[in-house]
Design a protein around this motif. Structure first.
Motif, PDB file in Angstrom:
ATOM      1  N   LEU A 133       0.831  -1.208   0.000  1.00 43.25           N
ATOM      2  CA  LEU A 133       0.000   0.000   0.000  1.00 43.25           C
ATOM      3  C   LEU A 133       0.866   1.259   0.000  1.00 43.25           C
ATOM      4  O   LEU A 133       0.597   2.210  -0.746  1.00 43.25           O
ATOM      5  N   VAL A 134       1.902   1.259   0.844  1.00 45.45           N
ATOM      6  CA  VAL A 134       2.787   2.420   0.914  1.00 45.45           C
ATOM      7  C   VAL A 134       3.488   2.643  -0.421  1.00 45.45           C
ATOM      8  O   VAL A 134       3.653   3.775  -0.882  1.00 45.45           O
ATOM      9  N   ALA A 135       3.881   1.545  -1.064  1.00 43.42           N
ATOM     10  CA  ALA A 135       4.577   1.630  -2.358  1.00 43.42           C
ATOM     11  C   ALA A 135       3.617   1.903  -3.509  1.00 43.42           C
ATOM     12  O   ALA A 135       4.053   2.058  -4.657  1.00 43.42           O
ATOM     13  N   GLN A 136       2.306   1.930  -3.196  1.00 41.65           N
ATOM     14  CA  GLN A 136       1.264   2.188  -4.200  1.00 41.65           C
ATOM     15  C   GLN A 136       1.335   1.180  -5.352  1.00 41.65           C
ATOM     16  O   GLN A 136       1.213   1.552  -6.524  1.00 41.65           O
ATOM     17  N   LYS A 137       1.527  -0.075  -4.992  1.00 40.42           N
ATOM     18  CA  LYS A 137       1.575  -1.114  -6.006  1.00 40.42           C
ATOM     19  C   LYS A 137       0.179  -1.352  -6.576  1.00 40.42           C
ATOM     20  O   LYS A 137      -0.795  -1.448  -5.822  1.00 40.42           O
ATOM     21  N   PRO A 138       0.048  -1.467  -7.892  1.00 43.85           N
ATOM     22  CA  PRO A 138      -1.261  -1.695  -8.513  1.00 43.85           C
ATOM     23  C   PRO A 138      -1.893  -2.993  -7.992  1.00 43.85           C
ATOM     24  O   PRO A 138      -1.217  -4.013  -7.859  1.00 43.85           O
ATOM     25  N   GLY A 139      -3.163  -2.918  -7.679  1.00 39.94           N
ATOM     26  CA  GLY A 139      -3.889  -4.103  -7.231  1.00 39.94           C
ATOM     27  C   GLY A 139      -3.628  -4.513  -5.807  1.00 39.94           C
ATOM     28  O   GLY A 139      -4.053  -5.587  -5.377  1.00 39.94           O
ATOM     29  N   ALA A 140      -2.939  -3.679  -5.034  1.00 41.17           N
ATOM     30  CA  ALA A 140      -2.602  -4.045  -3.658  1.00 41.17           C
ATOM     31  C   ALA A 140      -3.843  -4.323  -2.822  1.00 41.17           C
ATOM     32  O   ALA A 140      -3.883  -5.283  -2.044  1.00 41.17           O
ATOM     33  N   THR A 141      -4.882  -3.505  -2.986  1.00 37.80           N
ATOM     34  CA  THR A 141      -6.069  -3.657  -2.155  1.00 37.80           C
ATOM     35  C   THR A 141      -6.886  -4.889  -2.505  1.00 37.80           C
ATOM     36  O   THR A 141      -7.776  -5.266  -1.752  1.00 37.80           O
ATOM     37  N   SER A 142      -6.587  -5.509  -3.623  1.00 35.51           N
ATOM     38  CA  SER A 142      -7.331  -6.718  -3.993  1.00 35.51           C
ATOM     39  C   SER A 142      -6.753  -7.968  -3.344  1.00 35.51           C
ATOM     40  O   SER A 142      -7.384  -9.034  -3.360  1.00 35.51           O
ATOM     41  N   SER A 143      -5.555  -7.860  -2.756  1.00 34.94           N
ATOM     42  CA  SER A 143      -4.896  -9.034  -2.198  1.00 34.94           C
ATOM     43  C   SER A 143      -5.256  -9.283  -0.740  1.00 34.94           C
ATOM     44  O   SER A 143      -5.085 -10.394  -0.237  1.00 34.94           O
ATOM     45  N   TYR A 144      -5.751  -8.268  -0.062  1.00 30.22           N
ATOM     46  CA  TYR A 144      -6.021  -8.389   1.362  1.00 30.22           C
ATOM     47  C   TYR A 144      -6.884  -7.210   1.779  1.00 30.22           C
ATOM     48  O   TYR A 144      -7.268  -6.380   0.942  1.00 30.22           O
ATOM     49  N   SER A 145      -7.196  -7.107   3.045  1.00 27.85           N
ATOM     50  CA  SER A 145      -7.939  -5.971   3.589  1.00 27.85           C
ATOM     51  C   SER A 145      -7.549  -5.791   5.038  1.00 27.85           C
ATOM     52  O   SER A 145      -7.508  -6.778   5.797  1.00 27.85           O
ATOM     53  N   ILE A 146      -7.262  -4.572   5.440  1.00 33.27           N
ATOM     54  CA  ILE A 146      -6.875  -4.343   6.834  1.00 33.27           C
ATOM     55  C   ILE A 146      -8.038  -4.615   7.767  1.00 33.27           C
ATOM     56  O   ILE A 146      -7.837  -4.908   8.957  1.00 33.27           O
ATOM     57  N   GLU A 147      -9.258  -4.586   7.245  1.00 34.27           N
ATOM     58  CA  GLU A 147     -10.430  -4.900   8.058  1.00 34.27           C
ATOM     59  C   GLU A 147     -10.396  -6.359   8.508  1.00 34.27           C
ATOM     60  O   GLU A 147     -10.826  -6.691   9.621  1.00 34.27           O
ATOM     61  N   ARG A 148      -9.881  -7.239   7.654  1.00 36.67           N
ATOM     62  CA  ARG A 148      -9.747  -8.650   8.018  1.00 36.67           C
ATOM     63  C   ARG A 148      -8.825  -8.808   9.206  1.00 36.67           C
ATOM     64  O   ARG A 148      -9.090  -9.572  10.138  1.00 36.67           O
ATOM     65  N   PHE A 149      -7.720  -8.093   9.179  1.00 34.63           N
ATOM     66  CA  PHE A 149      -6.780  -8.147  10.295  1.00 34.63           C
ATOM     67  C   PHE A 149      -7.407  -7.564  11.557  1.00 34.63           C
ATOM     68  O   PHE A 149      -7.294  -8.147  12.647  1.00 34.63           O
ATOM     69  N   LYS A 150      -8.082  -6.434  11.415  1.00 35.44           N
ATOM     70  CA  LYS A 150      -8.696  -5.773  12.560  1.00 35.44           C
ATOM     71  C   LYS A 150      -9.715  -6.670  13.247  1.00 35.44           C
ATOM     72  O   LYS A 150      -9.776  -6.743  14.480  1.00 35.44           O
TER      73      LYS A 150
END
Length: 218
Positions: A133-150
């Motif tokens: 996410l920090v590196a702004q890699k394309p498609g990063a948000t499709s691989s996981y979700s911080i809500e899952r961790f939370k």
């Protein structure tokens, strides 16, 4: 830096998790952090939160540096702090309690296994995701979700608190000084692990959410 440590020695365990070497001389916090390759703003963010509970100037771009600190913390707990406690615990066990000593050691070992699994999940799933996410890699948000961790972030300090209370309430020993040392270690580890969780819950997860929101607009 020395003045900061003299003001509150609870800073000392944080220094090792930042991989900051000793030998500060008269160097400022900024100078020490600069030589260690650490952003002083991230260092002060974590120190201030640990000592006061206040969060100051947390920016999304800090997330990667916070992940580095948390990753180092995993190594600190698994290769130093918890093995250190185990050695002291074995030394403090009274031979008269040969019936319950194995159960206490097994309780501790099971706890360490739980911590290892907790940390392994973060290193395999959460930390790479946040770095992407920090590196702004394309498609990063499709691989996981911080809500899952939370939603599945357990409190790893609770079990060590149970062991501490068992010893305090029920373990009668002829060598109390050794066991008192173990209890100090357990109290310290409990506090350190709770702080570790709090940094993730109150700093890292909100910053990751901001990064996700930013990525979704691109």
């Amino acid at each position: 830096m020395v003045d900061l440590i003299a003001e509150d020695y609870n800073v000392v365990p944080l220094l090792s998790r930042f991989s900051i070497p000793l030998g500060f001389g008269e160097k400022s916090i900024a100078e020490v952090c600069g030589e260690a390759g650490i952003d002083p703003d991230i260092f002060l963010l974590i120190v201030n939160f640990t000592l006061t509970g206040h969060i100051e100037s947390a920016r999304p771009e800090y997330a990667s540096g916070i992940v580095d600190f948390l990753f180092n913390s995993h190594s600190y707990f698994l290769t130093y702090k918890l093995p250190h406690i185990r050695v002291n615990l074995l030394a403090a066990l009274d031979a008269h309690h040969s019936d319950i000593n194995p159960a206490i050691v097994q309780f501790f070992d099971d706890y360490v296994d739980h911590v290892k699994k907790h940390f392994a999940y973060e290193e395999r799933n959460v930390f790479p995701y946040i770095r992407a996410l920090v590196a702004q890699k394309p498609g990063a948000t499709s691989s996981y979700s911080i809500e899952r961790f939370k939603n599945h972030h357990d409190r790893i300090a609770e079990k060590i608190s149970e062991l501490k209370n068992i010893i305090l309430r029920y373990y009668v020993t002829s060598v109390p000084n050794l066991m008192y040392d173990v209890l100090v270690d357990l109290f310290t580890a409990e506090s350190d692990l709770q702080n570790h969780n709090d940094i993730e819950n109150f700093i890292l997860i909100p910053l990751a959410s901001e990064l996700e929101a930013k990525a979704s607009k691109q």
